[in-house]
Design a protein around this motif. Structure first.
Motif, mmCIF file in Angstrom:
data_model
loop_
_atom_site.group_PDB
_atom_site.id
_atom_site.type_symbol
_atom_site.label_atom_id
_atom_site.label_comp_id
_atom_site.label_asym_id
_atom_site.label_seq_id
_atom_site.Cartn_x
_atom_site.Cartn_y
_atom_site.Cartn_z
ATOM 1 N N TYR A 195 0.776 -1.174 -0.056
ATOM 2 C CA TYR A 195 0.001 0.011 -0.182
ATOM 3 C C TYR A 195 0.811 1.325 0.008
ATOM 4 O O TYR A 195 0.211 2.402 -0.366
ATOM 5 C CB TYR A 195 -1.044 -0.121 1.127
ATOM 6 N N ASP A 196 2.047 1.261 0.418
ATOM 7 C CA ASP A 196 3.082 2.277 0.388
ATOM 8 C C ASP A 196 4.454 1.822 -0.125
ATOM 9 O O ASP A 196 4.666 0.594 -0.233
ATOM 10 C CB ASP A 196 3.270 2.855 1.743
ATOM 11 N N PRO A 197 5.182 2.748 -0.830
ATOM 12 C CA PRO A 197 6.489 2.247 -1.274
ATOM 13 C C PRO A 197 7.293 1.603 -0.220
ATOM 14 O O PRO A 197 7.507 1.986 0.970
ATOM 15 C CB PRO A 197 7.135 3.505 -1.967
ATOM 16 N N CYS A 198 7.979 0.551 -0.657
ATOM 17 C CA CYS A 198 8.754 -0.397 0.203
ATOM 18 C C CYS A 198 9.646 -1.290 -0.374
ATOM 19 O O CYS A 198 9.477 -1.512 -1.489
ATOM 20 C CB CYS A 198 8.189 -0.938 1.429
ATOM 21 N N ASP A 199 10.807 -1.622 0.160
ATOM 22 C CA ASP A 199 11.904 -2.592 -0.600
ATOM 23 C C ASP A 199 11.270 -3.811 -0.349
ATOM 24 O O ASP A 199 10.809 -4.434 0.475
ATOM 25 C CB ASP A 199 13.100 -2.443 0.243
ATOM 26 N N ARG A 200 11.162 -4.203 -1.499
ATOM 27 C CA ARG A 200 10.547 -5.773 -1.707
ATOM 28 C C ARG A 200 11.330 -6.839 -2.432
ATOM 29 O O ARG A 200 10.939 -8.122 -2.755
ATOM 30 C CB ARG A 200 9.055 -5.802 -2.467
ATOM 31 N N LYS A 303 1.532 1.417 11.475
ATOM 32 C CA LYS A 303 0.610 1.199 10.412
ATOM 33 C C LYS A 303 1.244 0.399 9.181
ATOM 34 O O LYS A 303 2.392 0.692 8.831
ATOM 35 C CB LYS A 303 0.166 2.716 9.686
ATOM 36 N N PRO A 304 0.747 -0.900 8.913
ATOM 37 C CA PRO A 304 1.581 -1.920 7.982
ATOM 38 C C PRO A 304 1.568 -1.096 6.553
ATOM 39 O O PRO A 304 0.660 -0.811 6.099
ATOM 40 C CB PRO A 304 0.829 -3.072 8.039
ATOM 41 N N ARG A 305 2.601 -1.085 6.006
ATOM 42 C CA ARG A 305 2.744 -0.724 4.480
ATOM 43 C C ARG A 305 2.160 -1.814 3.477
ATOM 44 O O ARG A 305 2.284 -1.410 2.331
ATOM 45 C CB ARG A 305 4.266 -0.357 4.332
ATOM 46 N N GLY A 306 1.843 -2.876 4.170
ATOM 47 C CA GLY A 306 1.161 -4.039 3.133
ATOM 48 C C GLY A 306 0.699 -5.202 3.878
ATOM 49 O O GLY A 306 0.990 -5.159 5.176
ATOM 50 N N GLY A 307 0.345 -6.064 3.294
ATOM 51 C CA GLY A 307 -0.349 -7.486 3.833
ATOM 52 C C GLY A 307 -1.536 -7.129 4.491
ATOM 53 O O GLY A 307 -2.442 -6.265 4.104
ATOM 54 N N LEU A 308 -1.947 -7.967 5.506
ATOM 55 C CA LEU A 308 -3.231 -8.079 5.951
ATOM 56 C C LEU A 308 -3.468 -7.767 7.501
ATOM 57 O O LEU A 308 -4.649 -7.841 7.722
ATOM 58 C CB LEU A 308 -3.499 -9.557 5.762
ATOM 59 N N PHE A 309 -2.419 -7.443 8.111
ATOM 60 C CA PHE A 309 -2.569 -7.230 9.682
ATOM 61 C C PHE A 309 -1.908 -5.988 10.375
ATOM 62 O O PHE A 309 -0.851 -5.541 9.750
ATOM 63 C CB PHE A 309 -1.585 -8.628 10.116
ATOM 64 N N PHE A 310 -2.529 -5.697 11.125
ATOM 65 C CA PHE A 310 -2.085 -4.804 12.445
ATOM 66 C C PHE A 310 -1.582 -5.610 13.536
ATOM 67 O O PHE A 310 -2.253 -6.796 13.849
ATOM 68 C CB PHE A 310 -3.180 -3.909 12.688
ATOM 69 N N TRP A 311 -0.341 -5.231 14.016
ATOM 70 C CA TRP A 311 0.181 -6.091 15.289
ATOM 71 C C TRP A 311 -0.044 -5.002 16.381
ATOM 72 O O TRP A 311 0.815 -4.172 16.191
ATOM 73 C CB TRP A 311 1.508 -6.403 14.891
ATOM 74 N N LEU A 312 -0.606 -5.389 17.407
ATOM 75 C CA LEU A 312 -0.876 -4.522 18.521
ATOM 76 C C LEU A 312 0.081 -4.769 19.950
ATOM 77 O O LEU A 312 0.055 -6.216 20.122
ATOM 78 C CB LEU A 312 -2.217 -4.323 18.925
#
Ligand SMILES: Cc1ncc(COP(=O)(O)O)c(C=O)c1O
Length: 392
Positions: A195-200, A303-312
């Motif tokens: 969802y945001d730019p990042c190294d992949r 806030k996750p930059r991708g994937g499916l999960f928030f980790w609290l």
């Protein structure tokens, strides 16, 4: 007389995810528990199935699909040819095959902690011991306390933390593995959900010496019910992995392979993926806003930059497995953090995982409100108990 089961069976615990999902699927339950894609994202298929697809097929998978995947993986920087690709019955099968390839009772496996709990479950089933590491250990350049049989890593939008390794961390991990020629098993089912730019760039693409296995999945961007994934591996591993797969299921479902190839070649593929990413980005942003409204005093998160999960990471040291019992009674399911850690009976970690893609925006709103109210009740009770203990 009672049947005699294998000794291995005692190591197989029921998956907490499956157990929670069984409850989470009840009508009116709001579920943040499983990493389920949104139903609206599933493709529709035009089913005029060629009869040849219904015949037995090769264990490695159908050539046309392997060729297509090979092109994509070369684009990612992986040095592969088609004969290094094996189609899997879900990438969960890759975890099973890799475990069978490397693990005997007592074998050391290096793994992030927390990590994908169904991988831990399989590795434990075959008798693994764990050498845990975190991205911080990777950055320090020395993540492995002892030499493992292989290193299992999810560098891109990790399950459960959502963390995405920087380029520097990817290079540092590949250098650490290369130094001792440690095989790398890279699990990458979320890479397309950015969802945001990042190294992949895959860690495996940086390796100079270590052999590697890289795997991906069609569950998150097409449909998990197709049960299809793939792996690419160093030549030395391929014949063994193919034999292990042959013993497990002969080959993966050919109808699914045909449907997936059709979807990959479809002219709308890029547009479809972009629409899914846009929809999930919106859901993530809504979720983050609601979390700020109800959880600011209760938890830290990124806030996750991708994937499916928030980790609290909760600000109060409670056992989220106990919190789950009370939220389920109020119609909300989530994943407690403890089972994602490598210890066999983890201490309370005050962590929890929330999948944001499956619930609708209004469910996210009401579900997070209920969750925060239950958490506050737990926090207040914990405060009362602590006060009582310190002033008996
Ligand atoms: C990190 C990771 N690996 C593997 C899997 C298994 O995916 P599948 O078998 O659906 O391809 C999952 C599923 O959520 C996952 O999160």
């Amino acid at each position: 007389m009672e049947p005699r089961f294998s000794a291995r069976l005692t190591a197989l615990q029921a998956s907490p995810i499956r157990q929670i999902l069984a409850v989470a699927n009840r009508p009116h339950m709001i579920s943040f528990a499983g990493g389920l894609p949104a139903r609206e994202c599933f493709p529709s298929f035009d089913l005029k199935v060629p009869p040849a697809v219904l015949q037995y097929g090769p264990t490695e998978g159908d050539d046309a699909l392997r060729e297509r995947l090979c092109e994509d993986l070369v684009q990612l920087g992986l040095p592969v040819t088609t004969d290094q690709i094996v189609i899997l019955s879900g990438s969960q099968q890759g975890i099973d095959l890799v475990a069978k390839l490397f693990i005997d009772a007592g074998t050391c496996v290096a793994s992030e902690s927390p990590t994908y709990l169904a991988a831990l479950q399989v590795f434990r089933f075959f008798g693994a011991r764990f050498a845990p590491f975190t991205p911080a250990d990777v950055e320090n350049g020395n993540p492995f306390r002892e030499r493992p049989a292989f290193a299992y890593v999810i560098p891109t939008f990790q399950n459960p933390t959502g963390y995405c390794y920087s380029d520097a961390e990817r290079k540092a991990l590949s250098r650490a593995c290369d130094r001792e020629t440690i095989p790398v098993f890279e699990d990458d089912p979320y890479r397309d959900l950015a969802y945001d730019p990042c190294d992949r760039r895959p860690v495996c693409a940086y390796l100079q010496k270590s052999p590697w296995i890289y795997q991906g999945s069609f569950s998150k961007t097409l449909a998990p019910g197709l049960r299809l994934g793939f792996l690419a591996a160093s030549q030395m591993f391929v014949p063994h992995l193919v034999r292990l797969k042959q013993a497990a299921d002969l080959h993966s479902n050919r109808l699914s392979q045909w449907l997936v190839l059709d979807a990959l070649k479809h002219p709308d593929r890029e547009a479809r993926l972009a629409a899914i990413v846009e929809m999930y980005r919106r859901k993530r942003d809504t979720f983050d806003r609601v979390l700020h409204e109800y959880f600011s005093d209760l938890a830290h998160w990124e806030k996750p930059r991708g994937g499916l999960f928030f980790w609290l990471q909760l600000k109060v040291p409670i056992d989220t497995r106990l919190l789950l019992d009370s939220t389920l009674a109020h119609g909300v399911a989530f994943m407690p953090g403890e089972p994602f850690y490598v210890g066999s009976s983890p201490q309370p970690t005050a962590t929890l995982r929330l999948a944001f893609t499956h619930a609708s925006e209004s469910e996210a709103l009401s579900g997070l409100k209920i969750l925060s109210a239950q958490l506050r009740r737990f926090r207040d009770e914990a405060c009362v108990t602590n006060r009582a203990l310190s002033h008996p």
